[in-house]
Design an enzyme around this catalytic site. Sequence first.
Site, PDB file in Angstrom:
ATOM      1  N   ARG A   1      -0.498  -2.167  -6.944  1.00 24.27           N
ATOM      2  CA  ARG A   1      -0.819  -3.227  -5.969  1.00 24.27           C
ATOM      3  C   ARG A   1      -1.757  -4.253  -6.618  1.00 24.27           C
ATOM      4  NH1 ARG A   1      -1.247  -4.604  -0.428  1.00 24.27           N
ATOM      5  NH2 ARG A   1      -3.360  -5.072   0.293  1.00 24.27           N
TER       6      ARG A   1
ATOM      7  N   TYR B   1      -9.635 -11.061  -7.108  1.00 26.24           N
ATOM      8  CA  TYR B   1      -8.612 -11.203  -8.145  1.00 26.24           C
ATOM      9  C   TYR B   1      -8.815 -12.454  -8.980  1.00 26.24           C
ATOM     10  CZ  TYR B   1      -6.313  -7.389  -5.789  1.00 26.24           C
ATOM     11  OH  TYR B   1      -6.040  -6.161  -5.252  1.00 26.24           O
TER      12      TYR B   1
ATOM     13  N   ARG C   1       0.862  -1.173   0.000  1.00 23.77           N
ATOM     14  CA  ARG C   1       0.000   0.000   0.000  1.00 23.77           C
ATOM     15  C   ARG C   1       0.906   1.232   0.000  1.00 23.77           C
ATOM     16  NH1 ARG C   1      -2.201  -3.547   3.922  1.00 23.77           N
ATOM     17  NH2 ARG C   1      -4.292  -4.307   3.387  1.00 23.77           N
TER      18      ARG C   1
ATOM     19  N   HIS D   1      -2.351   2.228  -6.088  1.00 20.62           N
ATOM     20  CA  HIS D   1      -3.160   1.029  -5.883  1.00 20.62           C
ATOM     21  C   HIS D   1      -3.270   0.203  -7.159  1.00 20.62           C
ATOM     22  CE1 HIS D   1      -4.832  -0.255  -2.134  1.00 20.62           C
ATOM     23  NE2 HIS D   1      -5.913  -0.747  -2.705  1.00 20.62           N
TER      24      HIS D   1
ATOM     25  N   LYS E   1      -2.912  -2.895   7.767  1.00 18.43           N
ATOM     26  CA  LYS E   1      -4.170  -2.643   8.457  1.00 18.43           C
ATOM     27  C   LYS E   1      -4.337  -3.603   9.625  1.00 18.43           C
ATOM     28  CE  LYS E   1      -6.638  -0.790   4.454  1.00 18.43           C
ATOM     29  NZ  LYS E   1      -7.808  -0.937   3.551  1.00 18.43           N
TER      30      LYS E   1
ATOM     31  N   HIS F   1      -4.190  -9.329   3.482  1.00 21.52           N
ATOM     32  CA  HIS F   1      -5.635  -9.362   3.679  1.00 21.52           C
ATOM     33  C   HIS F   1      -5.975 -10.260   4.865  1.00 21.52           C
ATOM     34  CE1 HIS F   1      -6.585  -8.247  -0.790  1.00 21.52           C
ATOM     35  NE2 HIS F   1      -6.331  -7.194  -0.045  1.00 21.52           N
TER      36      HIS F   1
END
Length: 304
Positions: A250, A282, A148, A247, A179, A273
Amino acid sequence: MSAGDDWATRYLAELQTQRRLSPHTLAAYRRDLAELAQLAGHNDWATLTHADIRRFAARLHACGQEPRSIARKLSGWRGFYHWLGQHSALPANPVDGVRAPRRAKGLPKALSVDDAVQLMEGNRRAHAEPFELCNRAMFELLYSSGLRVSELAGLDLAAGKDALGWLDAEAQEVVVTGKGNKMRRVPVGAPARAALAAWLAVRPPARDGSNALFLSKRGTRISPRVVQSRLKQHAINSGMPVHVHPHVLRHSFASHLLQSSGDLRAVQELLGHASITSTQIYTSLDFQHLAAVYDKAHPRAKSK
């Protein structure tokens, strides 16, 4: 004329005379109320419940109406019932709390492999300025490791007490805290390592006293906004046909890795994730790639 039609006529007249709405806006309100009348059938509008309105919204969605359109209708109905409550003994606004269905999450944009390579190789000069070497290292690392932009900007030269992420040159990887304060290690590819070495050879001391890996022209830790601006300009200079932001790199990292490996769990771990659901989008991108290959190569893919 039903009681509902009478209330609607009075409401629209008040919108026209007191709020002086444009004819176009009034026509939209009229259509929305006509649709409410159709959905309500012979039922008195004043007796409609919260459950009725939710059912109406679900029916509109099932008929193919977009969530944004349904949200606009609900807003119009909510305003009408608010007005009706001021002019009648309406017990409650039945539209309050009713939300439109969520909009379908769009597929993330990703560059083709050829475009990604062109972006990484494009606009290179034999004798690059330090900030150009910094840019090259940042862009290579974004694509190589799927970071990110906030993770990239927060990288330090080495692990420290307060470091949220750092470059481990010996292990040829970056360690980032993403995150949810979830830490992960991501490999750094050979082109990115070479670009990082070229940048570190000319990197000046940081003027803000930080241990930041990437610096702005003022010598302070680079911000995500500056990374975004530099990448956008680099993409334009490289002849990219689409707008490129961090992004996108990414997404490209994830989709290209999945196309080659088919290992969804590995891509999940590398992206950081928490849930496999976030990564599964994806698989749609991967299918698009496979479908394109099929259309191009299979002799019976296209009709004559």
